[in-house]
Design a protein around this motif. Structure first.
Motif, PDB file in Angstrom:
ATOM      1  N   ALA A   1       0.829  -1.189   0.000  1.00 24.90           N
ATOM      2  CA  ALA A   1       0.000   0.000   0.000  1.00 24.90           C
ATOM      3  C   ALA A   1       0.873   1.252   0.000  1.00 24.90           C
ATOM      4  O   ALA A   1       0.525   2.249  -0.607  1.00 24.90           O
ATOM      5  CB  ALA A   1      -0.932  -0.011   1.196  1.00 24.90           C
ATOM      6  N   SER A   2       1.999   1.186   0.669  1.00 23.40           N
ATOM      7  CA  SER A   2       2.840   2.376   0.767  1.00 23.40           C
ATOM      8  C   SER A   2       3.463   2.727  -0.581  1.00 23.40           C
ATOM      9  O   SER A   2       3.503   3.883  -0.964  1.00 23.40           O
ATOM     10  CB  SER A   2       3.925   2.144   1.811  1.00 23.40           C
ATOM     11  OG  SER A   2       4.698   3.296   1.954  1.00 23.40           O
ATOM     12  N   GLY A   3       3.944   1.746  -1.315  1.00 25.49           N
ATOM     13  CA  GLY A   3       4.501   2.012  -2.633  1.00 25.49           C
ATOM     14  C   GLY A   3       3.462   2.538  -3.595  1.00 25.49           C
ATOM     15  O   GLY A   3       3.736   3.403  -4.425  1.00 25.49           O
ATOM     16  N   PHE A   4       2.230   2.044  -3.464  1.00 28.62           N
ATOM     17  CA  PHE A   4       1.131   2.528  -4.297  1.00 28.62           C
ATOM     18  C   PHE A   4       0.856   3.999  -4.007  1.00 28.62           C
ATOM     19  O   PHE A   4       0.680   4.801  -4.916  1.00 28.62           O
ATOM     20  CB  PHE A   4      -0.110   1.676  -4.028  1.00 28.62           C
ATOM     21  CG  PHE A   4      -1.260   1.959  -4.947  1.00 28.62           C
ATOM     22  CD1 PHE A   4      -1.258   1.451  -6.227  1.00 28.62           C
ATOM     23  CD2 PHE A   4      -2.324   2.730  -4.523  1.00 28.62           C
ATOM     24  CE1 PHE A   4      -2.314   1.703  -7.087  1.00 28.62           C
ATOM     25  CE2 PHE A   4      -3.379   2.989  -5.364  1.00 28.62           C
ATOM     26  CZ  PHE A   4      -3.370   2.478  -6.653  1.00 28.62           C
ATOM     27  N   GLY A   5       0.849   4.356  -2.723  1.00 24.25           N
ATOM     28  CA  GLY A   5       0.619   5.758  -2.335  1.00 24.25           C
ATOM     29  C   GLY A   5       1.717   6.681  -2.814  1.00 24.25           C
ATOM     30  O   GLY A   5       1.452   7.763  -3.349  1.00 24.25           O
ATOM     31  N   TRP A   6       2.969   6.251  -2.632  1.00 19.23           N
ATOM     32  CA  TRP A   6       4.086   7.065  -3.102  1.00 19.23           C
ATOM     33  C   TRP A   6       4.036   7.230  -4.617  1.00 19.23           C
ATOM     34  O   TRP A   6       4.342   8.295  -5.148  1.00 19.23           O
ATOM     35  CB  TRP A   6       5.417   6.439  -2.703  1.00 19.23           C
ATOM     36  CG  TRP A   6       5.848   6.779  -1.323  1.00 19.23           C
ATOM     37  CD1 TRP A   6       5.817   5.959  -0.241  1.00 19.23           C
ATOM     38  CD2 TRP A   6       6.357   8.028  -0.865  1.00 19.23           C
ATOM     39  NE1 TRP A   6       6.282   6.620   0.852  1.00 19.23           N
ATOM     40  CE2 TRP A   6       6.623   7.894   0.501  1.00 19.23           C
ATOM     41  CE3 TRP A   6       6.618   9.249  -1.484  1.00 19.23           C
ATOM     42  CZ2 TRP A   6       7.136   8.923   1.267  1.00 19.23           C
ATOM     43  CZ3 TRP A   6       7.132  10.271  -0.711  1.00 19.23           C
ATOM     44  CH2 TRP A   6       7.381  10.104   0.637  1.00 19.23           C
ATOM     45  N   GLY A   7       3.664   6.164  -5.315  1.00 21.17           N
ATOM     46  CA  GLY A   7       3.555   6.259  -6.770  1.00 21.17           C
ATOM     47  C   GLY A   7       2.494   7.248  -7.211  1.00 21.17           C
ATOM     48  O   GLY A   7       2.708   8.046  -8.123  1.00 21.17           O
ATOM     49  N   LEU A   8       1.336   7.222  -6.553  1.00 17.37           N
ATOM     50  CA  LEU A   8       0.270   8.173  -6.896  1.00 17.37           C
ATOM     51  C   LEU A   8       0.674   9.608  -6.606  1.00 17.37           C
ATOM     52  O   LEU A   8       0.395  10.521  -7.387  1.00 17.37           O
ATOM     53  CB  LEU A   8      -1.010   7.817  -6.146  1.00 17.37           C
ATOM     54  CG  LEU A   8      -1.754   6.586  -6.643  1.00 17.37           C
ATOM     55  CD1 LEU A   8      -2.990   6.336  -5.782  1.00 17.37           C
ATOM     56  CD2 LEU A   8      -2.156   6.740  -8.088  1.00 17.37           C
ATOM     57  N   VAL A   9       1.329   9.820  -5.476  1.00 14.69           N
ATOM     58  CA  VAL A   9       1.782  11.175  -5.140  1.00 14.69           C
ATOM     59  C   VAL A   9       2.819  11.643  -6.146  1.00 14.69           C
ATOM     60  O   VAL A   9       2.793  12.793  -6.591  1.00 14.69           O
ATOM     61  CB  VAL A   9       2.335  11.214  -3.695  1.00 14.69           C
ATOM     62  CG1 VAL A   9       3.070  12.506  -3.412  1.00 14.69           C
ATOM     63  CG2 VAL A   9       1.205  11.024  -2.698  1.00 14.69           C
TER      64      VAL A   9
END
Length: 126
Positions: A1-9
């Motif tokens: 989930a964290s990598g997904f969030g960083w990618g979206l940001v």
């Protein structure tokens, strides 16, 4: 989930402004990349870097859970090299191919990590 969030940001901060420039009758080209429009280049880069964020977070998680300093520092190096690759003055096509190659290589490494029997047991124990 964290990598997904960083990618979206990362996508929304670095590549969304180019979409605003895509309105209108023509397309936007930059002087350093005449092969692709800025929107095409930004979409390929956002795709590659989004995947890299997800893969690197899995690699970092595995390094922290195994307490592997070598793997952790190698993942830091990969992250820094990916950012440096965008800043180098390489031709546009090589920039995109390099980012895509790094995404594929990190994906293969992540695939290898998550298919180890120890990784599956850790996930089931959570």
């Amino acid at each position: 989930a964290s990598g997904f969030g960083w990618g979206l940001v990362h996508i929304s901060l670095f590549y969304a402004p180019y979409v605003a420039k895509s309105k209108g009758p023509g397309t936007f080209f930059s002087a350093d990349c005449e092969l692709f429009s800025v929107i095409t280049k930004a979409s390929w880069l956002s795709y590659c870097i989004f995947l890299q964020h997800i893969f690197l977070m899995i690699i970092f998680y595995d390094a922290v859970s195994k307490k592997s300093n070598l793997q952790w520092w190698f993942a830091v190096f990969l992250h820094l090299f990916s950012s440096l690759w965008n800043e180098l003055h390489v031709p546009c096509l090589f920039l995109l191919i390099g980012q895509l190659f790094m995404s594929i290589a990190q994906g293969i490494w992540t695939w290898h990590l998550i298919h180890k029997p120890r990784f599956k047991r850790k996930v089931k124990q959570m």
